[in-house]
Design an enzyme around this catalytic site. Structure first.
Site, PDB file in Angstrom:
ATOM      1  N   CYS A   1       0.812  -1.227   0.000  1.00  0.00           N
ATOM      2  CA  CYS A   1       0.000   0.000   0.000  1.00  0.00           C
ATOM      3  C   CYS A   1       0.838   1.267   0.000  1.00  0.00           C
ATOM      4  CB  CYS A   1      -0.946  -0.002   1.189  1.00  0.00           C
ATOM      5  SG  CYS A   1      -1.971  -1.462   1.219  1.00  0.00           S
TER       6      CYS A   1
ATOM      7  N   ASN B   1      -9.937  -0.780   0.521  1.00  0.00           N
ATOM      8  CA  ASN B   1      -8.483  -0.599   0.454  1.00  0.00           C
ATOM      9  C   ASN B   1      -7.994  -1.124  -0.901  1.00  0.00           C
ATOM     10  OD1 ASN B   1      -5.722  -0.863   0.649  1.00  0.00           O
ATOM     11  ND2 ASN B   1      -5.732  -1.803   2.691  1.00  0.00           N
TER      12      ASN B   1
ATOM     13  N   HIS C   1      -3.461   6.827   2.989  1.00  0.00           N
ATOM     14  CA  HIS C   1      -3.857   5.519   2.480  1.00  0.00           C
ATOM     15  C   HIS C   1      -5.231   5.170   3.051  1.00  0.00           C
ATOM     16  CE1 HIS C   1      -4.047   1.418   1.421  1.00  0.00           C
ATOM     17  NE2 HIS C   1      -3.666   0.930   2.580  1.00  0.00           N
TER      18      HIS C   1
HETATM   19  N1  ACO Z   1     -17.796  -9.457  10.020  1.00  0.00           N
HETATM   20  C1  ACO Z   1     -18.189  -9.727  11.264  1.00  0.00           C
HETATM   21  N2  ACO Z   1     -17.327  -9.991  12.264  1.00  0.00           N
HETATM   22  C2  ACO Z   1     -16.014  -9.972  11.975  1.00  0.00           C
HETATM   23  C3  ACO Z   1     -15.533  -9.688  10.685  1.00  0.00           C
HETATM   24  C4  ACO Z   1     -16.481  -9.437   9.688  1.00  0.00           C
HETATM   25  N3  ACO Z   1     -16.138  -9.153   8.421  1.00  0.00           N
HETATM   26  N4  ACO Z   1     -14.192  -9.731  10.709  1.00  0.00           N
HETATM   27  C5  ACO Z   1     -13.820 -10.018  11.967  1.00  0.00           C
HETATM   28  N5  ACO Z   1     -14.921 -10.172  12.729  1.00  0.00           N
HETATM   29  C6  ACO Z   1     -14.997 -10.492  14.133  1.00  0.00           C
HETATM   30  C7  ACO Z   1     -13.766 -11.186  14.640  1.00  0.00           C
HETATM   31  O1  ACO Z   1     -13.823 -12.571  14.356  1.00  0.00           O
HETATM   32  C8  ACO Z   1     -13.819 -10.877  16.121  1.00  0.00           C
HETATM   33  O2  ACO Z   1     -14.714 -11.781  16.714  1.00  0.00           O
HETATM   34  P1  ACO Z   1     -14.372 -12.432  18.162  1.00  0.00           P
HETATM   35  O3  ACO Z   1     -14.276 -11.238  19.068  1.00  0.00           O
HETATM   36  O4  ACO Z   1     -15.511 -13.313  18.372  1.00  0.00           O
HETATM   37  O5  ACO Z   1     -13.052 -13.123  17.968  1.00  0.00           O
HETATM   38  C9  ACO Z   1     -14.462  -9.499  16.166  1.00  0.00           C
HETATM   39  O6  ACO Z   1     -15.083  -9.305  14.891  1.00  0.00           O
HETATM   40  C10 ACO Z   1     -13.494  -8.368  16.418  1.00  0.00           C
HETATM   41  O7  ACO Z   1     -12.372  -8.566  15.605  1.00  0.00           O
HETATM   42  P2  ACO Z   1     -11.174  -7.572  15.631  1.00  0.00           P
HETATM   43  O8  ACO Z   1     -10.088  -8.100  14.734  1.00  0.00           O
HETATM   44  O9  ACO Z   1     -10.810  -7.223  17.011  1.00  0.00           O
HETATM   45  O10 ACO Z   1     -11.861  -6.295  14.946  1.00  0.00           O
HETATM   46  P3  ACO Z   1     -11.237  -4.904  14.738  1.00  0.00           P
HETATM   47  O11 ACO Z   1     -12.106  -3.885  15.308  1.00  0.00           O
HETATM   48  O12 ACO Z   1      -9.766  -4.857  15.058  1.00  0.00           O
HETATM   49  O13 ACO Z   1     -11.331  -4.723  13.150  1.00  0.00           O
HETATM   50  C11 ACO Z   1     -10.021  -4.904  11.162  1.00  0.00           C
HETATM   51  C12 ACO Z   1     -10.680  -5.645  12.306  1.00  0.00           C
HETATM   52  C13 ACO Z   1     -11.105  -4.148  10.408  1.00  0.00           C
HETATM   53  C14 ACO Z   1      -9.350  -5.912  10.259  1.00  0.00           C
HETATM   54  C15 ACO Z   1      -8.997  -3.883  11.741  1.00  0.00           C
HETATM   55  O14 ACO Z   1      -8.171  -4.522  12.664  1.00  0.00           O
HETATM   56  C16 ACO Z   1      -8.140  -3.266  10.662  1.00  0.00           C
HETATM   57  O15 ACO Z   1      -8.621  -2.525   9.818  1.00  0.00           O
HETATM   58  N6  ACO Z   1      -6.815  -3.507  10.718  1.00  0.00           N
HETATM   59  C17 ACO Z   1      -5.901  -2.945   9.746  1.00  0.00           C
HETATM   60  C18 ACO Z   1      -5.868  -3.845   8.543  1.00  0.00           C
HETATM   61  C19 ACO Z   1      -5.260  -3.186   7.362  1.00  0.00           C
HETATM   62  O16 ACO Z   1      -5.328  -1.992   7.194  1.00  0.00           O
HETATM   63  N7  ACO Z   1      -4.682  -3.999   6.476  1.00  0.00           N
HETATM   64  C20 ACO Z   1      -4.176  -3.522   5.241  1.00  0.00           C
HETATM   65  C21 ACO Z   1      -2.779  -3.052   5.358  1.00  0.00           C
HETATM   66  S1  ACO Z   1      -2.284  -2.206   3.948  1.00  0.00           S
HETATM   67  C22 ACO Z   1      -1.606  -3.284   2.768  1.00  0.00           C
HETATM   68  O17 ACO Z   1      -0.417  -3.337   2.569  1.00  0.00           O
HETATM   69  C23 ACO Z   1      -2.477  -4.115   1.973  1.00  0.00           C
END
Ligand code: ACO
Length: 327
Positions: free
Chosen positions: A114, A284, A254
């Site tokens: 990214c 993204n 980003h």
């Molecule tokens: N729908 C419903 N529930 C979900 C989903 C979904 N799509 N995805 C995860 N959950 C659940 C999880 O299983 C978890 O359940 P549990 O508590 O029973 O275990 C719960 O939701 C909370 O999960 P978290 O991972 O704590 O959720 P969080 O608020 O951190 O959000 C997310 C997750 C959106 C992935 C966030 O952490 C994020 O955006 N991280 C950055 C990721 C990113 O930007 N990646 C790209 C990098 S750039 C590149 O180079 C490509």
């Protein structure tokens, strides 16, 4: 006056197919409300089976070249930032070169996920301001839909496909790229990666059976690192140039997660209105995210000559960076 690289043309392209959060509800155990609340994303664009990264990159490049008022033959080089190239080799940049029908120049890819567009911008800037080359095409393009595990709700809701392109040209005026700031930390490589398909886990039935061809991500940790690295690199770019956040007309971050941008806004004490946000429509798009956001910003007429804008990104590697531009 020193030579600066000025952006003289911009373009962007996103595939036609729209995949909404409601569509995803039918594919994995998720909901529109969860995705919108946790990420800010409503829908994303998905490349067709026939479309590969170089096709998206080419279409964005055509628009940028037209916008610049030049011909493909005026280019001295092409750099494509991507981690989803059409093939392991040749580079997608060479494929874009072929599609544009240009010869007698050089083209190569940059792999910084990214952060790729900012890395590519920085490399192009060095070529141009050193006086070696005059005009370059820089593209950020990715088709993450091809490497996303559509059964994994943790990742498949986040990404979309697209491309953004910029034509840079040497200029002796005041405007252009003022500074770029790049970082990586290979110790954090396993926060976000695709294990299969390369020389570590070459294609095999076992590799496919273990689903190693798909993105693996530690979302929570990535989130925290993203907020910290982007905030720090923004501060560095400002300090380096004797500026404060108030001097920046618009921050173009980003587009990974609205909550990441909100956390940066809070950390820097800059209101959200001064951050470009378009992730609701595209998710993204990896290397395409910053140039698509830049393209839209300029089209919206929000930036006037002489305004400062600051691009910032983080991505797999981990990599991060910023580019200060005087428009
Ligand atoms: N729908 C419903 N529930 C979900 C989903 C979904 N799509 N995805 C995860 N959950 C659940 C999880 O299983 C978890 O359940 P549990 O508590 O029973 O275990 C719960 O939701 C909370 O999960 P978290 O991972 O704590 O959720 P969080 O608020 O951190 O959000 C997310 C997750 C959106 C992935 C966030 O952490 C994020 O955006 N991280 C950055 C990721 C990113 O930007 N990646 C790209 C990098 S750039 C590149 O180079 C490509």
């Amino acid at each position: 006056m020193p030579i600066r690289s000025r952006i003289i043309g911009l373009g962007s392209y996103v595939p036609e197919r729209v995949l909404t959060n409601y569509d995803l509800e039918k594919m994995v155990d998720t909901s529109h409300e969860w995705i919108l609340d946790r990420t800010g994303i409503s829908e994303r664009r998905i490349a067709s089976e026939e479309e590969a990264t170089s096709d998206l990159a080419y279409l964005a490049s055509q628009i940028a070249i037209r916008d610049a008022g030049i011909k493909p033959g005026d280019l001295d080089f092409i750099i494509v930032a991507t981690v989803t190239p059409d093939m392991l080799f040749p580079s997608s940049a060479c494929l874009v070169q072929q599609k544009l029908g240009v010869q007698g120049i050089f083209a190569f890819d940059i792999s910084a996920a990214c952060s790729g567009f900012i890395y590519a911008l920085s490399v192009a800037d060095q070529y141009i301001k050193s006086g070696i080359y005059r005009t370059g095409l820089v593209v950020g393009a990715d088709a993450f839909s091809k490497v996303v595990d559509w059964t994994d709700r943790n990742t498949c809701v986040l990404f979309g496909d697209g491309a953004g392109a910029a034509v840079l040209q040497a200029d002796s005026g005041n405007s252009g790229i003022i500074s770029t700031h790049l970082y990586s930390d290979g110790a954090l490589w396993d926060l976000l990666y695709v294990p299969g398909g390369g020389s570590r886990n070459p294609p095999s039935e076992a590799m496919l059976g273990n689903r190693l061809q798909y993105i693996k991500m530690r979302g929570n940790e990535t989130f925290k690192v993203a907020v910290n690295t982007m905030s720090e690199v923004i501060k560095e770019a400002l300090k380096c140039n004797g500026l404060t956040p108030d001097d920046i007309k618009l921050f173009i971050p980003h587009q990974a997660n609205l909550r990441i941008i909100q956390a940066i806004s809070k950390k820097l004490n800059v209101p959200m209105e001064r951050f470009k946000v378009n992730l609701a429509n595209y998710g993204n798009t990896s290397a395409a995210s910053v140039p698509i956001a830049l393209y839209e910003t300029i089209r919206e007429g929000k930036i006037e000559k002489g305004d400062y804008i600051l691009l910032e990104a983080f991505g797999a590697g981990l990599t991060w960076g910023a580019a200060l531009i005087k428009w």
